[in-house]
Scaffold this motif. Sequence first.
Motif, PDB file in Angstrom:
ATOM      1  N   CYS A  87      24.909 -75.894 -56.994  1.00 45.00           N
ATOM      2  CA  CYS A  87      25.859 -76.901 -56.514  1.00 45.00           C
ATOM      3  C   CYS A  87      25.348 -77.384 -55.156  1.00 45.00           C
ATOM      4  O   CYS A  87      24.665 -76.632 -54.450  1.00 45.00           O
ATOM      5  CB  CYS A  87      27.230 -76.246 -56.393  1.00 45.00           C
ATOM      6  SG  CYS A  87      28.432 -77.168 -55.401  1.00 45.00           S
ATOM      7  N   PRO A  88      25.644 -78.614 -54.742  1.00 46.21           N
ATOM      8  CA  PRO A  88      25.194 -79.081 -53.424  1.00 46.21           C
ATOM      9  C   PRO A  88      25.632 -78.182 -52.274  1.00 46.21           C
ATOM     10  O   PRO A  88      24.963 -78.161 -51.231  1.00 46.21           O
ATOM     11  CB  PRO A  88      25.832 -80.469 -53.312  1.00 46.21           C
ATOM     12  CG  PRO A  88      25.971 -80.935 -54.707  1.00 46.21           C
ATOM     13  CD  PRO A  88      26.296 -79.704 -55.503  1.00 46.21           C
ATOM     14  N   HIS A 126      15.986 -78.773 -51.418  1.00 45.94           N
ATOM     15  CA  HIS A 126      16.808 -79.350 -52.484  1.00 45.94           C
ATOM     16  C   HIS A 126      16.196 -79.016 -53.846  1.00 45.94           C
ATOM     17  O   HIS A 126      15.538 -79.835 -54.482  1.00 45.94           O
ATOM     18  CB  HIS A 126      16.928 -80.872 -52.316  1.00 45.94           C
ATOM     19  CG  HIS A 126      17.857 -81.288 -51.231  1.00 45.94           C
ATOM     20  ND1 HIS A 126      19.159 -80.851 -51.147  1.00 45.94           N
ATOM     21  CD2 HIS A 126      17.676 -82.121 -50.180  1.00 45.94           C
ATOM     22  CE1 HIS A 126      19.745 -81.382 -50.096  1.00 45.94           C
ATOM     23  NE2 HIS A 126      18.873 -82.148 -49.478  1.00 45.94           N
ATOM     24  N   THR A 127      16.454 -77.817 -54.326  1.00 49.60           N
ATOM     25  CA  THR A 127      15.886 -77.390 -55.604  1.00 49.60           C
ATOM     26  C   THR A 127      16.473 -78.157 -56.780  1.00 49.60           C
ATOM     27  O   THR A 127      15.818 -78.316 -57.812  1.00 49.60           O
ATOM     28  CB  THR A 127      16.129 -75.890 -55.825  1.00 49.60           C
ATOM     29  OG1 THR A 127      17.542 -75.633 -55.813  1.00 49.60           O
ATOM     30  CG2 THR A 127      15.475 -75.062 -54.723  1.00 49.60           C
ATOM     31  N   ASP A 182      24.368 -85.280 -50.508  1.00 47.28           N
ATOM     32  CA  ASP A 182      23.011 -85.292 -51.071  1.00 47.28           C
ATOM     33  C   ASP A 182      22.779 -86.483 -51.999  1.00 47.28           C
ATOM     34  O   ASP A 182      21.678 -86.646 -52.531  1.00 47.28           O
ATOM     35  CB  ASP A 182      22.694 -83.966 -51.767  1.00 47.28           C
ATOM     36  CG  ASP A 182      23.317 -83.817 -53.144  1.00 47.28           C
ATOM     37  OD1 ASP A 182      22.976 -82.835 -53.814  1.00 47.28           O
ATOM     38  OD2 ASP A 182      24.139 -84.649 -53.559  1.00 47.28           O
ATOM     39  N   TYR A 183      23.792 -87.336 -52.172  1.00 49.16           N
ATOM     40  CA  TYR A 183      23.627 -88.490 -53.061  1.00 49.16           C
ATOM     41  C   TYR A 183      22.475 -89.415 -52.664  1.00 49.16           C
ATOM     42  O   TYR A 183      21.645 -89.772 -53.523  1.00 49.16           O
ATOM     43  CB  TYR A 183      24.939 -89.287 -53.154  1.00 49.16           C
ATOM     44  CG  TYR A 183      24.741 -90.695 -53.651  1.00 49.16           C
ATOM     45  CD1 TYR A 183      24.379 -90.938 -54.980  1.00 49.16           C
ATOM     46  CD2 TYR A 183      24.870 -91.788 -52.797  1.00 49.16           C
ATOM     47  CE1 TYR A 183      24.168 -92.228 -55.438  1.00 49.16           C
ATOM     48  CE2 TYR A 183      24.652 -93.079 -53.248  1.00 49.16           C
ATOM     49  CZ  TYR A 183      24.300 -93.302 -54.562  1.00 49.16           C
ATOM     50  OH  TYR A 183      24.078 -94.579 -55.003  1.00 49.16           O
ATOM     51  N   PRO A 184      22.352 -89.837 -51.397  1.00 50.73           N
ATOM     52  CA  PRO A 184      21.289 -90.799 -51.073  1.00 50.73           C
ATOM     53  C   PRO A 184      19.889 -90.287 -51.420  1.00 50.73           C
ATOM     54  O   PRO A 184      19.069 -91.023 -51.979  1.00 50.73           O
ATOM     55  CB  PRO A 184      21.457 -91.018 -49.558  1.00 50.73           C
ATOM     56  CG  PRO A 184      22.882 -90.680 -49.278  1.00 50.73           C
ATOM     57  CD  PRO A 184      23.194 -89.549 -50.217  1.00 50.73           C
ATOM     58  N   ASP A 185      19.624 -89.015 -51.101  1.00 43.69           N
ATOM     59  CA  ASP A 185      18.292 -88.476 -51.370  1.00 43.69           C
ATOM     60  C   ASP A 185      18.056 -88.263 -52.862  1.00 43.69           C
ATOM     61  O   ASP A 185      16.947 -88.487 -53.360  1.00 43.69           O
ATOM     62  CB  ASP A 185      18.112 -87.149 -50.635  1.00 43.69           C
ATOM     63  CG  ASP A 185      18.037 -87.327 -49.129  1.00 43.69           C
ATOM     64  OD1 ASP A 185      17.709 -88.446 -48.681  1.00 43.69           O
ATOM     65  OD2 ASP A 185      18.325 -86.357 -48.395  1.00 43.69           O
ATOM     66  N   LEU A 186      19.084 -87.827 -53.594  1.00 43.56           N
ATOM     67  CA  LEU A 186      18.920 -87.637 -55.037  1.00 43.56           C
ATOM     68  C   LEU A 186      18.752 -88.982 -55.741  1.00 43.56           C
ATOM     69  O   LEU A 186      17.943 -89.111 -56.667  1.00 43.56           O
ATOM     70  CB  LEU A 186      20.120 -86.880 -55.617  1.00 43.56           C
ATOM     71  CG  LEU A 186      20.087 -86.579 -57.116  1.00 43.56           C
ATOM     72  CD1 LEU A 186      18.790 -85.880 -57.526  1.00 43.56           C
ATOM     73  CD2 LEU A 186      21.289 -85.726 -57.514  1.00 43.56           C
ATOM     74  N   GLU A 218      17.377 -91.635 -54.447  1.00 44.65           N
ATOM     75  CA  GLU A 218      16.005 -92.063 -54.166  1.00 44.65           C
ATOM     76  C   GLU A 218      15.009 -91.307 -55.040  1.00 44.65           C
ATOM     77  O   GLU A 218      14.055 -91.887 -55.570  1.00 44.65           O
ATOM     78  CB  GLU A 218      15.690 -91.842 -52.683  1.00 44.65           C
ATOM     79  CG  GLU A 218      14.282 -92.259 -52.280  1.00 44.65           C
ATOM     80  CD  GLU A 218      13.988 -91.985 -50.815  1.00 44.65           C
ATOM     81  OE1 GLU A 218      12.990 -92.538 -50.302  1.00 44.65           O
ATOM     82  OE2 GLU A 218      14.747 -91.214 -50.189  1.00 44.65           O
ATOM     83  N   HIS A 219      15.231 -90.006 -55.208  1.00 38.36           N
ATOM     84  CA  HIS A 219      14.327 -89.181 -56.011  1.00 38.36           C
ATOM     85  C   HIS A 219      14.290 -89.656 -57.459  1.00 38.36           C
ATOM     86  O   HIS A 219      13.205 -89.746 -58.070  1.00 38.36           O
ATOM     87  CB  HIS A 219      14.792 -87.720 -55.938  1.00 38.36           C
ATOM     88  CG  HIS A 219      13.852 -86.748 -56.571  1.00 38.36           C
ATOM     89  ND1 HIS A 219      12.594 -86.489 -56.074  1.00 38.36           N
ATOM     90  CD2 HIS A 219      13.989 -85.963 -57.679  1.00 38.36           C
ATOM     91  CE1 HIS A 219      11.992 -85.584 -56.838  1.00 38.36           C
ATOM     92  NE2 HIS A 219      12.814 -85.251 -57.812  1.00 38.36           N
ATOM     93  N   LEU A 220      15.438 -89.959 -58.022  1.00 33.80           N
ATOM     94  CA  LEU A 220      15.480 -90.415 -59.408  1.00 33.80           C
ATOM     95  C   LEU A 220      14.857 -91.799 -59.560  1.00 33.80           C
ATOM     96  O   LEU A 220      14.067 -92.043 -60.487  1.00 33.80           O
ATOM     97  CB  LEU A 220      16.932 -90.425 -59.905  1.00 33.80           C
ATOM     98  CG  LEU A 220      17.591 -89.056 -60.105  1.00 33.80           C
ATOM     99  CD1 LEU A 220      19.070 -89.210 -60.426  1.00 33.80           C
ATOM    100  CD2 LEU A 220      16.901 -88.266 -61.215  1.00 33.80           C
ATOM    101  N   GLU A 221      15.202 -92.701 -58.671  1.00 37.08           N
ATOM    102  CA  GLU A 221      14.715 -94.081 -58.816  1.00 37.08           C
ATOM    103  C   GLU A 221      13.215 -94.181 -58.589  1.00 37.08           C
ATOM    104  O   GLU A 221      12.546 -94.996 -59.223  1.00 37.08           O
ATOM    105  CB  GLU A 221      15.496 -94.988 -57.875  1.00 37.08           C
ATOM    106  CG  GLU A 221      16.964 -95.128 -58.296  1.00 37.08           C
ATOM    107  CD  GLU A 221      17.769 -96.095 -57.444  1.00 37.08           C
ATOM    108  OE1 GLU A 221      17.277 -96.481 -56.361  1.00 37.08           O
ATOM    109  OE2 GLU A 221      18.887 -96.449 -57.876  1.00 37.08           O
ATOM    110  N   LYS A 222      12.663 -93.331 -57.709  1.00 35.51           N
ATOM    111  CA  LYS A 222      11.212 -93.297 -57.534  1.00 35.51           C
ATOM    112  C   LYS A 222      10.508 -92.836 -58.800  1.00 35.51           C
ATOM    113  O   LYS A 222       9.323 -93.129 -58.996  1.00 35.51           O
ATOM    114  CB  LYS A 222      10.848 -92.364 -56.378  1.00 35.51           C
ATOM    115  CG  LYS A 222      11.003 -92.985 -54.992  1.00 35.51           C
ATOM    116  CD  LYS A 222      10.528 -92.018 -53.925  1.00 35.51           C
ATOM    117  CE  LYS A 222      10.585 -92.653 -52.542  1.00 35.51           C
ATOM    118  NZ  LYS A 222      10.137 -91.704 -51.477  1.00 35.51           N
TER     119      LYS A 222
END
Length: 378
Positions: free
Chosen positions: A292-293, A300-301, A332-336, A338-342
């Motif tokens: 969980c966050p 950020h595993t 943690d939404y902004p970083d996650l 970004e990770h998915l969209e990249k």
Amino acid sequence: MSELFDQFKSWYEDRHDYAREWKKRTGGRVVATMCTYTPEEVLIAAGMLPVRVLGAHEPQNVTEPHIFGMFCPFSRDSLAQGLLGRYDYCEGVTLTQSCIQYRQTFTSWRQHVPTVQWDYYLPMPNEVQSKFAKMLHQSEVKEFRKFVEGVIGEPITDDELRKSTELVNENRRLLHELYEYRKEVNPRVTGVDALYASITAQFIDKEDHNRELKRVLALLPSQPNNRVEGVRFMTIGSENDDVSFMAMVESVGSTIVIDDQCSGTRNFWNEARIQDDPIATIADRYCERPACPTKDYPVHTRFDHVLKLAKDYNARAAVFLQQKFCDPHEGDYPDLKEHLEKNGIPTLFLEFDITNPIGPFRIRIEAFLETMSEEELF
């Protein structure tokens, strides 16, 4: 939804009736559990039925004297269910270390719900990545075992703990087997089907639940998979057992094929690794589960875990379903995102209140689907 999943649907809708009937039939104790980090294996070994507290998805006006209105809707709705007597069959209530809002919900529940005879707050390391986390959590689960033994008035044996752990592990394996069908093209298990199966595992006797999962899995291969899947979505975020929302998403040209939510995969994704010490087996499992966050730092595993789920289940897009004012997921939404969209997974963010109508979200889902269709044309 397939008729094959009617028993899960009935359990979900009549969960309080099921718990009361179970209590009458077995003479056992029923325990309200808050958060899926609660080591239910200990409660099951003690002959108890763990019942996860869920909201009712309806407006309420009883929580304002107890917790702030800017706390997340799930926290407020969960407290309302206790104050309104919906869980009056539960003798006890437990919470394992969670977000600060839900901790206040637990505190108010144990102070103001008159049917609560005992309560237990189980500390858990937030930094589960620490080399000391498992050792500390094992000591806390041992204390929890001692407390529960005091409630029932007799020891909980190691063999009883091993038996309950295997029972819960079997449930996790069966849910994994069910979720494999979601990888299919035009999957015969929809998001609504899967939600009914996964969420009921959190309040139905595991023996009953395993029996029904085996029945469904035996019949699934003969079921047609001719439902047009449309866009394959993944859902991510806060607790979500809003069946009407999931059904709406799947009614407008899409299918929810996988999730990263505590109402779904985060609760059952990893089994307990069997060790000589049954307490270590149980405690380590909760430190190792998809985080969980509130427990996913300093590294950020969960980001790579979420991406792998999306790839494995061929999700073309991800929908973030965040409870309004949910600080952990908001953080943690902004970083996650970004990770998915990249990595080629477009996203849509929806902040919602589980007690409000879902109509406006239909427009946003349809607009997102249209945008994706247009992008494919160019």
